[in-house]
Write a protein that holds these residues in place. Structure first.
Motif, PDB file in Angstrom:
ATOM      1  N   LYS A   1     -33.108  87.867  73.065  1.00 37.99           N
ATOM      2  CA  LYS A   1     -33.980  86.731  72.777  1.00 37.99           C
ATOM      3  C   LYS A   1     -34.996  86.517  73.897  1.00 37.99           C
ATOM      4  CE  LYS A   1     -30.405  84.299  70.124  1.00 37.99           C
ATOM      5  NZ  LYS A   1     -29.590  83.050  70.018  1.00 37.99           N
ATOM      6  N   SER A   2     -35.209  87.520  74.710  1.00 33.22           N
ATOM      7  CA  SER A   2     -36.144  87.362  75.823  1.00 33.22           C
ATOM      8  C   SER A   2     -37.560  87.158  75.291  1.00 33.22           C
ATOM      9  CB  SER A   2     -36.101  88.601  76.713  1.00 33.22           C
ATOM     10  OG  SER A   2     -36.745  89.694  76.078  1.00 33.22           O
ATOM     11  N   PRO A   3     -38.381  86.371  75.992  1.00 29.44           N
ATOM     12  CA  PRO A   3     -39.749  86.135  75.537  1.00 29.44           C
ATOM     13  C   PRO A   3     -40.538  87.419  75.337  1.00 29.44           C
ATOM     14  CG  PRO A   3     -39.162  84.588  77.268  1.00 29.44           C
ATOM     15  CD  PRO A   3     -38.048  85.568  77.181  1.00 29.44           C
TER      16      PRO A   3
ATOM     17  N   GLN B   1     -47.607  79.132  73.661  1.00 28.28           N
ATOM     18  CA  GLN B   1     -46.941  80.431  73.556  1.00 28.28           C
ATOM     19  C   GLN B   1     -46.448  80.689  72.135  1.00 28.28           C
ATOM     20  OE1 GLN B   1     -44.173  79.599  76.838  1.00 28.28           O
ATOM     21  NE2 GLN B   1     -44.986  81.381  77.925  1.00 28.28           N
TER      22      GLN B   1
ATOM     23  N   GLN C   1     -38.308  79.628  65.905  1.00 28.10           N
ATOM     24  CA  GLN C   1     -36.975  79.129  66.246  1.00 28.10           C
ATOM     25  C   GLN C   1     -36.376  79.934  67.397  1.00 28.10           C
ATOM     26  OE1 GLN C   1     -34.386  78.694  62.784  1.00 28.10           O
ATOM     27  NE2 GLN C   1     -36.143  78.378  61.468  1.00 28.10           N
TER      28      GLN C   1
ATOM     29  N   GLY D   1     -38.077  81.333  69.629  1.00 32.52           N
ATOM     30  CA  GLY D   1     -38.874  80.989  70.808  1.00 32.52           C
ATOM     31  C   GLY D   1     -38.915  79.508  71.076  1.00 32.52           C
ATOM     32  N   ALA D   2     -37.821  78.815  70.765  1.00 36.33           N
ATOM     33  CA  ALA D   2     -37.782  77.358  70.952  1.00 36.33           C
ATOM     34  C   ALA D   2     -37.977  76.967  72.413  1.00 36.33           C
ATOM     35  CB  ALA D   2     -36.453  76.805  70.434  1.00 36.33           C
ATOM     36  N   HIS D   3     -37.643  77.875  73.336  1.00 34.77           N
ATOM     37  CA  HIS D   3     -37.789  77.582  74.764  1.00 34.77           C
ATOM     38  C   HIS D   3     -39.228  77.802  75.237  1.00 34.77           C
ATOM     39  CE1 HIS D   3     -36.848  81.794  74.098  1.00 34.77           C
ATOM     40  NE2 HIS D   3     -37.475  82.081  75.225  1.00 34.77           N
ATOM     41  N   LEU D   4     -40.107  78.298  74.347  1.00 32.58           N
ATOM     42  CA  LEU D   4     -41.496  78.550  74.713  1.00 32.58           C
ATOM     43  C   LEU D   4     -42.331  77.284  74.547  1.00 32.58           C
ATOM     44  CD1 LEU D   4     -42.003  81.974  72.879  1.00 32.58           C
ATOM     45  CD2 LEU D   4     -41.455  81.622  75.297  1.00 32.58           C
ATOM     46  N   GLY D   5     -43.472  77.245  75.212  1.00 28.18           N
ATOM     47  CA  GLY D   5     -44.403  76.140  75.039  1.00 28.18           C
ATOM     48  C   GLY D   5     -45.169  76.259  73.737  1.00 28.18           C
TER      49      GLY D   5
END
Length: 433
Positions: free
Chosen positions: A342-344, A293, A284, A286-290
C-alpha cells in the motif's frame, strides 16, 4: 453501405462525436448533483439516487430497441430526435419543481441518450466501411476518454458557477449543437426492409437488462434487489421462449457467435470494470494521502484516455489483438500486485500503468468488433456490443463491492483483474479460431 462525399462522412462523424461527449458528463454530473438537488427540491430523500438510477436503467432498457428502430428508419432523423429529447429533458431538469419531476425527466433523458447512441452508431457504421472503423473509433475513444476524465471536474466547476441546474443545462446545449450539426445530412434510410420486426423481443431484452443493471449496479434496499433479480430471471426465461418462436429475432445473436466480436465485447467490459473499480478503490487505498495527491492519483488513471486513443488507433491497424490482449494481462497483473503493498509509490505507479493500458485501448475493441457488423444492422449491432460491455462492467463492480465489504478495499481489485485475465484468454482463443 451509403456512399457519401468525404465532407458528408466527416459531418456524420462530427455529429456523433459531439453527441457522444454528452453521455459521460450526464452520468458523472447527475451523480454529483444528488446531494444539492435533494436538499433544494421537495420530495422524499430516497428519490435522490434515482436521478442516476432512472437515467441508467432506461438507457439500458431502450438501447437495443433504439438500435433496431434506428436501422429501420431514417438514421439521421432518429439521431437528431434523440438529441432533441436529451436537450429538452436537460433544460426542463434545471427547472424541475420537485424531486419526482426531476427523476421523471432523467428517465426521459435516458431514453433520449439511448436514441443518440444507437442512432449515432447506425449513422457511422452505415457510411464508413469496415476497414476504416478502427480509425473512426479511435476518435470516438478519444472523445469518450476525455469526457470521462474531465466529467467530474466539469460537474464541480458548473455547480460552482451556477448551481446544480447548470450540470443539466450545459449537456443539453451540447446535444442541441449535435442536432444543428446533423441538419442537411442525407437521411440514410435502408429501403425494402420487412414491415414486421421483433418488438416483443427487443422490449423484453431491454427490460431484462435494465433490471439486472439496476439490481447489481446500485445499493438498493434488499427487497428491491430481490424483486429486480426475480424480474431478471423471469424476463430471461420469457425472452428465450419469444426468441425461439420468432423468425427474425431483434437480438443479433449471430454476432455473438463471432468469436472476435464476443471477445472484444468482454474485453471492453473488463477495461471499464477495472476503471470504475479503480476510481473507487484507489482513493481508499490512498486515504493517508493529501487531497492534491489523491487528485493526482486519479488523474494518472484517467488522463491517458484523453491523450492516447488516436495513437492506439494507429497501432490497431496492425496489432489490435496483441495490443488489447497485452493490456488486459498487464491490468490484471497490476491489480494483483497492488494486493502486496500500500505504499504511495506503488499506488501512483499502479494508477499510471492502468491509465496507460486504458488509454492505449480506448476505442480499439469497439472498432475491431464492429468490423463484423453489416452496415444495415449497425444500430442493433452496436447496441448489443454496448449492452454486453455495460453488463460486464456492472457485474464486475457489484462483485468488487462485495469483495471489498467481506475482505479489504484492496481485495476489490482482484475481481476486475480476474475479469481482465478471462477476457485476455477469450481473445487469444478467438484469434486462434
Amino acid at each position: 453501405m451509403f456512399h457519401l462525399s468525404v465532407r458528408h462522412r466527416r459531418r456524420v462523424l462530427v455529429a456523433d462525436l459531439i453527441s457522444t461527449a454528452v453521455f459521460p458528463l450526464a452520468i458523472t454530473g447527475s451523480t454529483a448533483v444528488i446531494p444539492a438537488a435533494t436538499a433544494d427540491l421537495s420530495g422524499p430523500d430516497a428519490l435522490g439516487p434515482w436521478i442516476v438510477v432512472g437515467y441508467n436503467g432506461l438507457f439500458a432498457a431502450a438501447l437495443l430497441l433504439a438500435g433496431v428502430l434506428a436501422d429501420r428508419t431514417s438514421r439521421t432523423k432518429f439521431f437528431a430526435l434523440g438529441n432533441i429529447v436529451v436537450a429538452v429533458a436537460g433544460v426542463l431538469s434545471a427547472f424541475a419543481p420537485d424531486l419526482g419531476t426531476l427523476v421523471a425527466l432523467r428517465i426521459l433523458a435516458g431514453v433520449g441518450a439511448a436514441m443518440c447512441a444507437a442512432g449515432g452508431s447506425a449513422m457511422v457504421l452505415a457510411v464508413y466501411p469496415p476497414e476504416d472503423r478502427h480509425r473512426v473509433y479511435g476518435y470516438v475513444g478519444a472523445v469518450l476518454g476525455t469526457s470521462l476524465a474531465l466529467g467530474p471536474f466539469a460537474a464541480q466547476g458548473l455547480m460552482a458557477l451556477g448551481g446544480w441546474p447548470m450540470v443539466f443545462v450545459v449537456p443539453a446545449a451540447v446535444a442541441g449543437i449535435a442536432v444543428l450539426t446533423s441538419i442537411g445530412l442525407p437521411s440514410l434510410r435502408t429501403n425494402n426492409l420487412p414491415k414486421e420486426f421483433d418488438l416483443a423481443g427487443a422490449v423484453l431484452f431491454g427490460l431484462t437488462i435494465a433490471a439486472a443493471v439496476t439490481a447489481f449496479g446500485f445499493a438498493l434496499p434488499v427487497w428491491a434487489t430481490i424483486g429486480l433479480l426475480a424480474a431478471t430471471a423471469a424476463g430471461t426465461a420469457l425472452l428465450v421462449r419469444v426468441e425461439r418462436r420468432t423468425a427474425d429475432p431483434a437480438i443479433p445473436l449471430d454476432l455473438l457467435r463471432i468469436p472476435t466480436y464476443r471477445a472484444y465485447a468482454l474485453g471492453t467490459g473488463a477495461f471499464m470494470g477495472i476503471l470504475v473499480v479503480g476510481l473507487t478503490v484507489l482513493p481508499q487505498l490512498g486515504a493517508h494521502l493529501g487531497a492534491g495527491q489523491v487528485g493526482l492519483l486519479l488523474s494518472l488513471l484517467t488522463i491517458p484516455s484523453t491523450l492516447l486513443p488516436l495513437l492506439a488507433a494507429r497501432i490497431a491497424r496492425r496489432w489490435a489483438a496483441p495490443l488489447v490482449t497485452l493490456a488486459l494481462i498487464i491490468c490484471a497483473g497490476t491489480a494483483f500486485a497492488l494486493q502486496l503493498t500500500k505504499s504511495p509509490l506503488a499506488l501512483f505507479v499502479g494508477a499510471a500503468i492502468l491509465g496507460i493500458c486504458l488509454g492505449l485501448t480506448e476505442g480499439v475493441p469497439d472498432g475491431q468488433a464492429l468490423k463484423h457488423v453489416p452496415y444495415h444492422r449497425g444500430g442493433a449491432g452496436a447496441a448489443l456490443f454496448s449492452t454486453t460491455r455495460m453488463t460486464v462492467e456492472t457485474l464486475t463492480l457489484a462483485a468488487a463491492t462485495g469483495a471489498a465489504t467481506l475482505l479489504t478495499p484492496a481485495a476489490a481489485l482482484i475481481v476486475p483483474g480476474a475479469v481482465c485475465l478471462a477476457a485476455a484468454a477469450t481473445l487469444h482463443h478467438a484469434r486462434d479460431r
